[in-house]
Write a protein that holds these residues in place. Sequence first.
Motif, PDB file in Angstrom:
ATOM      1  N   LYS A  68      25.692  66.892  19.905  1.00 43.21           N
ATOM      2  CA  LYS A  68      27.091  66.682  19.550  1.00 43.21           C
ATOM      3  C   LYS A  68      27.353  67.224  18.143  1.00 43.21           C
ATOM      4  CE  LYS A  68      28.442  62.801  22.458  1.00 43.21           C
ATOM      5  NZ  LYS A  68      29.559  63.563  23.041  1.00 43.21           N
ATOM      6  N   GLY A  69      28.543  67.800  17.970  1.00 41.33           N
ATOM      7  CA  GLY A  69      28.892  68.383  16.694  1.00 41.33           C
ATOM      8  C   GLY A  69      28.547  69.852  16.563  1.00 41.33           C
ATOM      9  N   GLN A  70      27.979  70.434  17.626  1.00 39.42           N
ATOM     10  CA  GLN A  70      27.564  71.842  17.596  1.00 39.42           C
ATOM     11  C   GLN A  70      28.421  72.689  18.541  1.00 39.42           C
ATOM     12  OE1 GLN A  70      25.444  73.288  15.673  1.00 39.42           O
ATOM     13  NE2 GLN A  70      24.331  71.604  14.726  1.00 39.42           N
ATOM     14  N   ALA A  71      29.721  72.486  18.490  1.00 40.81           N
ATOM     15  CA  ALA A  71      30.620  73.210  19.403  1.00 40.81           C
ATOM     16  C   ALA A  71      30.576  74.719  19.184  1.00 40.81           C
ATOM     17  CB  ALA A  71      32.047  72.692  19.243  1.00 40.81           C
ATOM     18  N   ALA A  72      30.480  75.150  17.941  1.00 38.88           N
ATOM     19  CA  ALA A  72      30.445  76.592  17.670  1.00 38.88           C
ATOM     20  C   ALA A  72      29.182  77.224  18.229  1.00 38.88           C
ATOM     21  CB  ALA A  72      30.546  76.838  16.166  1.00 38.88           C
ATOM     22  N   ARG A  73      28.063  76.551  18.042  1.00 39.95           N
ATOM     23  CA  ARG A  73      26.807  77.067  18.605  1.00 39.95           C
ATOM     24  C   ARG A  73      26.897  77.154  20.120  1.00 39.95           C
ATOM     25  NH1 ARG A  73      21.524  73.900  16.939  1.00 39.95           N
ATOM     26  NH2 ARG A  73      22.075  74.841  14.930  1.00 39.95           N
ATOM     27  N   LEU A  74      27.484  76.137  20.756  1.00 39.15           N
ATOM     28  CA  LEU A  74      27.610  76.146  22.212  1.00 39.15           C
ATOM     29  C   LEU A  74      28.491  77.304  22.673  1.00 39.15           C
ATOM     30  CD1 LEU A  74      26.952  74.750  24.889  1.00 39.15           C
ATOM     31  CD2 LEU A  74      28.999  73.352  24.575  1.00 39.15           C
ATOM     32  N   ALA A  75      29.557  77.616  21.933  1.00 40.05           N
ATOM     33  CA  ALA A  75      30.426  78.734  22.301  1.00 40.05           C
ATOM     34  C   ALA A  75      29.657  80.052  22.248  1.00 40.05           C
ATOM     35  CB  ALA A  75      31.633  78.780  21.372  1.00 40.05           C
ATOM     36  N   TYR A  76      28.834  80.216  21.229  1.00 34.55           N
ATOM     37  CA  TYR A  76      28.009  81.426  21.112  1.00 34.55           C
ATOM     38  C   TYR A  76      27.048  81.518  22.304  1.00 34.55           C
ATOM     39  CZ  TYR A  76      24.634  84.746  19.105  1.00 34.55           C
ATOM     40  OH  TYR A  76      23.803  85.819  18.888  1.00 34.55           O
ATOM     41  N   ILE A  77      26.391  80.402  22.620  1.00 33.45           N
ATOM     42  CA  ILE A  77      25.442  80.374  23.730  1.00 33.45           C
ATOM     43  C   ILE A  77      26.144  80.681  25.044  1.00 33.45           C
ATOM     44  CG2 ILE A  77      23.944  78.848  25.094  1.00 33.45           C
ATOM     45  CD1 ILE A  77      23.234  77.451  22.417  1.00 33.45           C
ATOM     46  N   SER A  78      27.337  80.146  25.223  1.00 36.87           N
ATOM     47  CA  SER A  78      28.077  80.375  26.470  1.00 36.87           C
ATOM     48  C   SER A  78      28.371  81.854  26.665  1.00 36.87           C
ATOM     49  CB  SER A  78      29.365  79.560  26.465  1.00 36.87           C
ATOM     50  OG  SER A  78      29.080  78.161  26.444  1.00 36.87           O
ATOM     51  N   GLU A  79      28.738  82.544  25.597  1.00 31.14           N
ATOM     52  CA  GLU A  79      28.961  83.984  25.695  1.00 31.14           C
ATOM     53  C   GLU A  79      27.658  84.705  26.060  1.00 31.14           C
ATOM     54  OE1 GLU A  79      30.606  85.264  21.996  1.00 31.14           O
ATOM     55  OE2 GLU A  79      32.407  84.015  22.206  1.00 31.14           O
ATOM     56  N   PHE A  80      26.570  84.287  25.434  1.00 31.38           N
ATOM     57  CA  PHE A  80      25.256  84.875  25.713  1.00 31.38           C
ATOM     58  C   PHE A  80      24.882  84.707  27.189  1.00 31.38           C
ATOM     59  CE2 PHE A  80      20.792  83.490  26.239  1.00 31.38           C
ATOM     60  CZ  PHE A  80      20.146  84.713  26.061  1.00 31.38           C
TER      61      PHE A  80
END
Length: 257
Positions: free
Chosen positions: A211-223
């Motif tokens: 939790k709190g890592q929304a930006a990292r998750l967005a990057y991973i989702s694109e990957f």
Amino acid sequence: MLATVPIAVAHQAPDPRVADLVRVSKVRIALFPPQYTKDPATAELKGVWADIARAFAARVGVELTLVERPTPPKMVECLKSGACDVGFLGFDPARAADVEGFSPAFIEFDYTYLVPAGSSIRSAADADRRGVRIAVVHAHASTLTLSRIRKRADLVSVDTPDSAFDLLRTGRVDAWASARQALVEYSAQLPGSRVLEDRYGANRAAVVVAKGQAARLAYISEFIEEIKASGFVQEAITRSGWRGLQVAPPASPQPKK
């Protein structure tokens, strides 16, 4: 236990969404059985999940540390404590509160049953009968799914896939419910056993962060979407030799805010 794989560092300005990983030159990615196999000679972790972890580290341009955890809850604890940066988890509504969110799925595979030689269980419906004892692994997505739909059978919960197989092998349960590719691997150790052809659900394997890592998750989702479209995920499936896996379809476009 840890298995470290050196990855060449990319010579480019880091994406701000993963700049913290670039600063420490490392990403720690957690897995749990049966997401991987281990080479008995080198202790190298292998399989689709491990290959995707390596590809992610290469994309970011950092060293990869694969972190083995025994169960899904232990993997989530690793994220919450900050001992891991990224993890793999099958999507399930019951898990949504534990993580920031789920990436798009990268693979899909069936949940089904392994039964011993001579079993009268021929279908998922046959397994859900009064008096039938089914081994399940605590907190695995296959177990969460079965718990919601099971009506009559008794579930016998254990902590690891090896323990579930031991229950089946010794006749203490009538079937074991899990992911198809894991059951196929174990069936080779039990002569005459069968993996059922039908299924009772499906796993959509995804990547998760704390939790709190929304930006990292967005990057991973694109990957994840990129490696599905490029054919990398299909190549990883083929390389693994695991049966019953397929590349997940492209994620639906998110509405603009």
